[in-house]
Design a protein around this motif. Structure first.
Motif, short mmCIF file in Angstrom:
data_model
loop_
_atom_site.label_atom_id
_atom_site.label_comp_id
_atom_site.label_asym_id
_atom_site.label_seq_id
_atom_site.Cartn_x
_atom_site.Cartn_y
_atom_site.Cartn_z
N SER A 143 -20.91 1.81 -21.12
CA SER A 143 -19.72 2.00 -21.95
C SER A 143 -19.67 0.90 -23.00
O SER A 143 -20.20 -0.20 -22.79
N SER A 144 -19.06 1.18 -24.13
CA SER A 144 -18.98 0.17 -25.19
C SER A 144 -18.20 -1.05 -24.73
O SER A 144 -18.52 -2.19 -25.07
N GLN B 294 -10.81 0.23 -30.76
CA GLN B 294 -12.04 -0.53 -30.52
C GLN B 294 -11.82 -2.00 -30.81
O GLN B 294 -12.30 -2.88 -30.07
N ASP C 18 -14.97 4.66 -21.87
CA ASP C 18 -15.15 5.28 -23.17
C ASP C 18 -14.53 6.67 -23.23
O ASP C 18 -14.28 7.29 -22.20
#
Length: 222
Positions: free
Chosen positions: A55-56, A157, A201
């Protein structure tokens, strides 16, 4: 007979004085405990986290931890870790903040809440469940839905990255480091945490977590 006198190159004396002044300032700062922002070694060499590495958010977390403590290695097996960073909750919410006379959303509120704890290999609670929250506001225009959804995604983000930085600051705090070194005196977690990887995410389709913004029949308004 005229005695020999060594001539210093022009300008060398001021440079030497400047160098001595800089050296003295560095020694003084070191004596005061000053440290440049950068690596802050953690007291453990191996760390496991259930934040999914694909995942980011997980990638950003691992990168930030290694940057702060280069000697710390992230491992995939919790049984091989000296410490465990456990995500207990990670919640993203989009709330209608205001609507106009025609019932159109004028402003959204973005909320991010992250709950985590740090335990050692024997379950001693180094850092008890800690909740971090972040809130941002963004104007909305339903005539450019796609652009606004992209803007909201980018803002979330940015909030997640800021959250990562806050988590790392907690992990590298002097009291947390001291607690790990004296873990035997700390309580053990009542129930073992779920160590299964947790993704953070959006859905694989790329659709934002909140879907297409629409009018909530019970909007939260100021």
């Amino acid at each position: 007979m005229t005695p020999f006198v060594r001539q210093l190159p022009a300008g060398s004396a001021p440079r030497r004085l400047a160098l001595l002044a800089m050296l003295s300032a560095c020694l003084l700062l070191a004596a005061c405990g000053f440290r440049l922002k950068g690596a802050t070694p953690l007291p453990f060499d191996t760390l496991y986290t259930n934040i999914a590495q694909n995942s980011s958010f997980g990638v950003a977390m691992r990168r930030a931890i290694v940057a702060a403590s280069p000697n710390t290695r992230i491992v995939d097996d919790p049984n091989q870790a000296e410490a465990r960073l456990i995500q207990l909750a990670n919640d993203e919410r989009l709330r209608q903040l205001s609507i106009d006379a025609d019932g159109r959303v004028e402003e959204y509120e973005l909320n991010l809440e992250f709950v985590f704890q740090l335990v050692d290999a024997r379950g001693h609670v180094i850092l008890p469940p800690t909740t971090l929250r972040s809130t941002r506001e963004i104007p909305y225009d339903d005539t450019v839905v796609q652009a606004k959804q992209s803007e909201i995604t980018t803002l979330f983000q940015q909030m997640q990255q800021a959250m990562v930085d806050r988590v790392v600051r907690h992990l590298t705090a002097p009291d947390v480091i001291e607690a790990f070194r004296n873990a035997e005196a700390l309580p053990v977690e009542a129930e073992p945490s779920d160590l299964s990887p947790v993704s953070n995410d959006p859905a694989p389709t790329g659709t934002p977590l909140w879907g297409t913004p629409s009018l909530n029949p019970n909007p939260g308004m100021r």
